[in-house]
Design a protein around this motif. Structure first.
Motif, mmCIF file in Angstrom:
data_model
loop_
_atom_site.group_PDB
_atom_site.id
_atom_site.type_symbol
_atom_site.label_atom_id
_atom_site.label_comp_id
_atom_site.label_asym_id
_atom_site.label_seq_id
_atom_site.Cartn_x
_atom_site.Cartn_y
_atom_site.Cartn_z
ATOM 1 N N LEU A 215 -32.524 -19.459 -28.819
ATOM 2 C CA LEU A 215 -31.316 -18.731 -29.228
ATOM 3 C C LEU A 215 -31.437 -18.193 -30.644
ATOM 4 O O LEU A 215 -31.015 -17.063 -30.934
ATOM 5 N N LYS A 216 -32.028 -18.996 -31.536
ATOM 6 C CA LYS A 216 -32.193 -18.547 -32.922
ATOM 7 C C LYS A 216 -33.079 -17.308 -32.982
ATOM 8 O O LYS A 216 -32.775 -16.340 -33.680
ATOM 9 N N ARG A 217 -34.171 -17.336 -32.229
ATOM 10 C CA ARG A 217 -35.080 -16.193 -32.212
ATOM 11 C C ARG A 217 -34.389 -14.959 -31.612
ATOM 12 O O ARG A 217 -34.566 -13.842 -32.099
ATOM 13 N N MET A 218 -33.576 -15.181 -30.584
ATOM 14 C CA MET A 218 -32.877 -14.069 -29.944
ATOM 15 C C MET A 218 -31.843 -13.445 -30.879
ATOM 16 O O MET A 218 -31.786 -12.221 -31.038
ATOM 17 N N PHE A 219 -31.012 -14.293 -31.506
ATOM 18 C CA PHE A 219 -29.928 -13.773 -32.340
ATOM 19 C C PHE A 219 -30.412 -13.148 -33.644
ATOM 20 O O PHE A 219 -29.650 -12.466 -34.326
ATOM 21 N N THR A 220 -31.664 -13.388 -34.007
ATOM 22 C CA THR A 220 -32.201 -12.787 -35.230
ATOM 23 C C THR A 220 -33.138 -11.621 -34.923
ATOM 24 O O THR A 220 -33.733 -11.058 -35.841
ATOM 25 N N ALA A 221 -33.255 -11.261 -33.657
ATOM 26 C CA ALA A 221 -34.150 -10.164 -33.278
ATOM 27 C C ALA A 221 -33.383 -8.846 -33.248
ATOM 28 O O ALA A 221 -32.396 -8.706 -32.519
ATOM 29 N N ARG A 222 -33.829 -7.893 -34.025
ATOM 30 C CA ARG A 222 -33.181 -6.573 -34.054
ATOM 31 C C ARG A 222 -33.188 -5.927 -32.665
ATOM 32 O O ARG A 222 -32.207 -5.305 -32.264
ATOM 33 N N GLN A 223 -34.307 -6.082 -31.952
ATOM 34 C CA GLN A 223 -34.426 -5.450 -30.645
ATOM 35 C C GLN A 223 -33.407 -6.002 -29.654
ATOM 36 O O GLN A 223 -32.885 -5.265 -28.813
ATOM 37 N N ALA A 224 -33.113 -7.311 -29.753
ATOM 38 C CA ALA A 224 -32.118 -7.915 -28.863
ATOM 39 C C ALA A 224 -30.737 -7.316 -29.128
ATOM 40 O O ALA A 224 -30.000 -6.978 -28.190
ATOM 41 N N TRP A 225 -30.375 -7.171 -30.391
ATOM 42 C CA TRP A 225 -29.068 -6.595 -30.734
ATOM 43 C C TRP A 225 -29.002 -5.104 -30.368
ATOM 44 O O TRP A 225 -27.950 -4.591 -29.971
ATOM 45 N N ALA A 226 -30.139 -4.411 -30.508
ATOM 46 C CA ALA A 226 -30.169 -2.994 -30.136
ATOM 47 C C ALA A 226 -29.893 -2.822 -28.642
ATOM 48 O O ALA A 226 -29.095 -1.968 -28.243
ATOM 49 N N THR A 227 -30.536 -3.654 -27.814
ATOM 50 C CA THR A 227 -30.305 -3.543 -26.363
ATOM 51 C C THR A 227 -28.885 -3.988 -26.007
ATOM 52 O O THR A 227 -28.276 -3.442 -25.080
ATOM 53 N N PHE A 228 -28.348 -4.972 -26.717
ATOM 54 C CA PHE A 228 -26.957 -5.407 -26.522
ATOM 55 C C PHE A 228 -25.999 -4.230 -26.750
ATOM 56 O O PHE A 228 -25.119 -3.957 -25.932
ATOM 57 N N LEU A 229 -26.182 -3.529 -27.875
ATOM 58 C CA LEU A 229 -25.298 -2.410 -28.211
ATOM 59 C C LEU A 229 -25.482 -1.238 -27.240
ATOM 60 O O LEU A 229 -24.508 -0.562 -26.886
ATOM 61 N N CYS A 230 -26.727 -1.011 -26.811
ATOM 62 C CA CYS A 230 -26.967 0.056 -25.827
ATOM 63 C C CYS A 230 -26.140 -0.175 -24.570
ATOM 64 O O CYS A 230 -25.469 0.736 -24.075
ATOM 65 N N GLY A 401 -22.836 2.247 -28.800
ATOM 66 C CA GLY A 401 -24.011 2.358 -27.937
ATOM 67 C C GLY A 401 -25.063 3.285 -28.528
ATOM 68 O O GLY A 401 -26.268 2.984 -28.491
ATOM 69 N N LEU A 402 -24.629 4.406 -29.083
ATOM 70 C CA LEU A 402 -25.554 5.343 -29.730
ATOM 71 C C LEU A 402 -26.248 4.676 -30.912
ATOM 72 O O LEU A 402 -27.455 4.845 -31.122
ATOM 73 N N THR A 403 -25.491 3.886 -31.664
ATOM 74 C CA THR A 403 -26.075 3.140 -32.790
ATOM 75 C C THR A 403 -27.181 2.210 -32.303
ATOM 76 O O THR A 403 -28.254 2.111 -32.908
ATOM 77 N N GLY A 404 -26.919 1.516 -31.193
ATOM 78 C CA GLY A 404 -27.931 0.618 -30.617
ATOM 79 C C GLY A 404 -29.193 1.363 -30.216
ATOM 80 O O GLY A 404 -30.309 0.893 -30.471
ATOM 81 N N LEU A 407 -31.296 2.092 -33.111
ATOM 82 C CA LEU A 407 -31.926 0.892 -33.672
ATOM 83 C C LEU A 407 -33.119 0.393 -32.854
ATOM 84 O O LEU A 407 -33.893 -0.437 -33.341
ATOM 85 N N LEU A 408 -33.244 0.880 -31.618
ATOM 86 C CA LEU A 408 -34.349 0.429 -30.761
ATOM 87 C C LEU A 408 -35.697 0.700 -31.412
ATOM 88 O O LEU A 408 -35.903 1.743 -32.038
ATOM 89 N N LYS A 409 -36.614 -0.237 -31.249
ATOM 90 C CA LYS A 409 -37.996 -0.048 -31.676
ATOM 91 C C LYS A 409 -38.846 0.231 -30.440
ATOM 92 O O LYS A 409 -38.687 -0.433 -29.424
ATOM 93 N N GLU A 410 -39.702 1.207 -30.544
ATOM 94 C CA GLU A 410 -40.609 1.510 -29.436
ATOM 95 C C GLU A 410 -41.729 0.489 -29.454
ATOM 96 O O GLU A 410 -42.450 0.368 -30.442
ATOM 97 N N GLU A 411 -41.804 -0.292 -28.378
ATOM 98 C CA GLU A 411 -42.804 -1.354 -28.321
ATOM 99 C C GLU A 411 -43.933 -0.954 -27.392
ATOM 100 O O GLU A 411 -43.733 -0.255 -26.409
ATOM 101 N N ARG A 412 -45.106 -1.470 -27.699
ATOM 102 C CA ARG A 412 -46.228 -1.286 -26.791
ATOM 103 C C ARG A 412 -46.040 -2.161 -25.577
ATOM 104 O O ARG A 412 -45.753 -3.343 -25.705
ATOM 105 N N LYS A 413 -46.146 -1.571 -24.430
ATOM 106 C CA LYS A 413 -45.874 -2.302 -23.195
ATOM 107 C C LYS A 413 -46.891 -3.404 -22.990
ATOM 108 O O LYS A 413 -48.087 -3.195 -23.076
ATOM 109 N N GLU A 414 -46.372 -4.605 -22.732
ATOM 110 C CA GLU A 414 -47.226 -5.767 -22.555
ATOM 111 C C GLU A 414 -47.541 -5.927 -21.096
ATOM 112 O O GLU A 414 -46.671 -6.058 -20.260
ATOM 113 N N GLU A 415 -48.805 -5.900 -20.762
ATOM 114 C CA GLU A 415 -49.185 -6.056 -19.357
ATOM 115 C C GLU A 415 -49.281 -7.542 -19.027
ATOM 116 O O GLU A 415 -50.324 -8.148 -19.151
ATOM 117 N N VAL A 416 -48.123 -8.107 -18.647
ATOM 118 C CA VAL A 416 -48.106 -9.515 -18.317
ATOM 119 C C VAL A 416 -47.837 -9.665 -16.855
ATOM 120 O O VAL A 416 -46.960 -9.027 -16.327
#
Length: 418
Positions: A215-230, A401-404, A407-416
Motif C-alpha cells: 500500500l505504501k508503494r502504491m500510494f506514493t507512486a505517481r503512476q498509480a495516482w495518474a491512472t486513478f485520476l484518469c 481526468g485530463l490532469t491524470g 501526469l501519466l508516464k510512458e513506460e516500456r512494456k514489460e514482457e511478463v
C-alpha cells in the motif's frame, strides 16, 4: 500444457466476458426506472441518488481490498463470489417492498460488482500473454458497452411491456446460473487439466509481501495516482450520469418518452462500443498510451463543457453528438489498465487496477448524489436550470481526468508471462 497456449483459454475468456456483460447490463438499469421508483415509493431525487450511489460506494470502497486479496489468493473464486452476490442483489431488488430494501439490494449488488472487473483483468493476465493484453482490454470494453447498451432501449421496452421488477428477477436468475458455469470452467475443469502447472506454481511461490509495504508503494507512486485520476474523469462522469440522471434528463429537458430518452443515452453507448476496440487497436499499433489517452480526456472535458454551455434549452442534435463523443471517450478507459499492466509488476496488477478502478467509481458515487441535490434546488418548471447547473459537476470531474492523463508516464512494456 501451458495455459497461455491452450485453446481452453478462449472458453475462459468467453465465460468471464459473459459474466461481466450481464453484470454491467444491470449496473445502470435502475436509471431507467428513476421516475417510477420516486412515484411508487414516494421518495425525493436525493434518495434515488443515494440508491444509485450506494452501489458505486460499495464498489469503490472494496476495490483495493479485492485487488490485494486477488493478487494473493487468485482471481477465480472472487469472480465467482462477486457474480453470486450480484445475482442475489438483483433478486432482492426485484421483490423489494420499500426504499430501504431497494437501497440494500443495490448495496449488495455493488459488493458483488466490486469483485468482477479487477478479477477479469487478472484472469486475462493469467491466461493470455502480455503482448495480447491491450487488444483484449478493448474486447472487455466492448463487452461492457454492449452490456450498458442492453440497459437502454431493450430494457426500457421490456419494462414497458411487463413491469420494472421482472427484468431484475430474470437477470438475477441468469447470474446464479452463470455462477455455477464460472466455477466449472475456472476452477473444476482447469484443476484437472493443468495439474503439473499448479504444482510448479505452488513450489515456486515466495513468502507474500507485507500489505502495508504494498500500500505504501502504491500510494506514493505517481503512476498509480495518474491512472486513478484518469478513471475518475472519464469513467465516473459517464457511468454516474447515465446510470442515474441520463434518462430523466431526456424526459424533462426534451420531453421524450422513457423509451426515447433511453435511446438518447444509447448514442453514448454506441460511441463507447466503437471507441473501446478502435482506441485499443490504435494504441497497440502506435505504441503510445499517454498521447492517445490525453487527447481522449481533452475531448471528453470539452464535450461536458459543451453540454453546460448549451444552456437551459440545449439543441437536441448537439446533446446527441456530445453524448456520442463522451461515450467514445469512455471506451478508451481500458487504457487505464493497459498503463497499469505496463508500469507495475504482475504481482501488483490486481491492487493497482483496483485502486485505479476505484477512482472511476468514486466519481460515479459522488456525481449522482451531488447532481440530485442540485436538482432538488430547482423543482417544477425550473428543473431545466437544475440540469444546466448540474453539468458543472462532470465538467470539474473530467478536468481532473485530463490532469491524470497529463501526469501519466510512458513506460516500456514489460514482457511478463502471467
Amino acid at each position: 500444457m501451458d495455459k497461455q497456449e491452450s485453446r481452453y483459454r478462449w472458453l475462459v475468456l468467453s465465460i468471464s466476458l459473459f459474466a461481466y456483460f450481464v453484470i454491467v447490463s444491470q449496473r445502470t438499469a435502475p436509471g431507467l426506472v428513476t421516475d417510477t421508483l420516486m412515484s411508487e415509493f414516494h421518495v425525493s431525487a436525493a434518495v434515488i441518488g443515494l440508491m444509485s450511489s450506494i452501489q458505486f460506494f460499495a464498489y469503490a470502497g472494496l476495490q483495493i481490498p479485492i485487488g490485494l486479496l486477488s493478487d494473493r489468493f487468485g482471481p477465480n473464486r472472487f469472480l465467482i463470489a462477486g457474480t453470486l452476490l450480484n445475482g442475489i442483489g438483483c433478486l432482492i431488488f426485484s421483490f423489494a417492498p420499500n426504499e430501504s430494501l431497494l437501497i440494500f439490494a443495490r448495496f449488495l449488488a455493488g459488493i458483488g460488482d466490486a469483485a468482477i472487473f479487477v478479477n477479469v483483468v487478472l484472469i486475462l493476465s493469467e491466461w493470455f500473454k502480455a503482448g495480447e493484453f491491450i487488444k483484449l482490454m478493448g474486447i472487455v470494453s466492448l463487452a461492457a458497452s454492449i452490456g450498458s447498451l442492453t440497459a437502454t432501449f431493450p430494457y426500457s421496452a421490456w419494462i414497458s411491456s411487463t413491469s420494472w421488477r421482472q427484468p431484475f428477477l430474470v437477470i438475477g436468475i441468469i447470474l446464479l446460473i452463470t455462477t455455477f458455469l464460472l466455477y466449472y470452467i475456472l476452477v473444476a475443469r482447469p484443476g484437472k487439466m493443468f495439474k503439473d502447472e499448479a504444482k510448479t506454481k505452488k513450489v515456486s511461490e515466495k513468502a507474500p509481501e507485507s500489505v502495508w509495504a504494498i500500500l505504501k508503494r502504491m500510494f506514493t507512486a505517481r503512476q498509480a495516482w495518474a491512472t486513478f485520476l484518469c478513471h475518475f474523469g472519464v469513467v465516473g462522469t459517464y457511468i454516474g450520469f447515465i446510470g442515474s440522471w441520463g434518462v430523466p434528463y431526456g424526459i424533462h429537458v426534451f420531453g421524450l418518452s422513457r423509451s426515447a430518452a433511453s435511446q438518447l443515452m444509447m448514442y453514448g453507448l454506441l460511441g463507447a462500443m466503437i471507441g473501446g476496440p478502435l482506441i485499443s487497436w490504435m494504441t497497440s499499433k502506435l505504441g503510445t498510451i499517454k498521447k492517445i489517452y490525453a487527447l481522449v480526456h481533452l475531448i471528453v472535458f470539452l464535450s461536458w463543457c459543451g453540454l453546460f454551455l448549451s444552456g437551459v434549452n440545449p439543441s437536441f442534435l448537439l446533446a446527441v453528438s456530445l453524448f456520442f463523443i463522451i461515450g467514445f471517450g469512455n471506451g478508451a478507459s481500458s487504457l487505464t489498465f493497459a498503463a497499469v499492466r505496463s508500469s507495475f509488476r504482475i504481482e501488483e496488477v490486481g491492487v493497482i487496477s483496483g485502486f485505479s478502478n476505484m477512482g472511476g467509481f468514486l466519481s460515479a458515487v459522488l456525481l449522482p448524489i451531488v447532481f440530485g441535490k442540485v436538482l432538488d434546488f430547482f423543482p417544477g418548471d425550473a428543473l431545466n436550470a437544475g440540469y444546466h447547473y448540474g453539468f458543472l459537476i462532470p465538467v470539474l470531474f473530467s478536468f481532473l481526468g485530463l490532469t491524470g492523463a497529463l501526469l501519466l508516464k510512458e513506460e516500456r512494456k514489460e514482457e511478463v508471462s502471467a
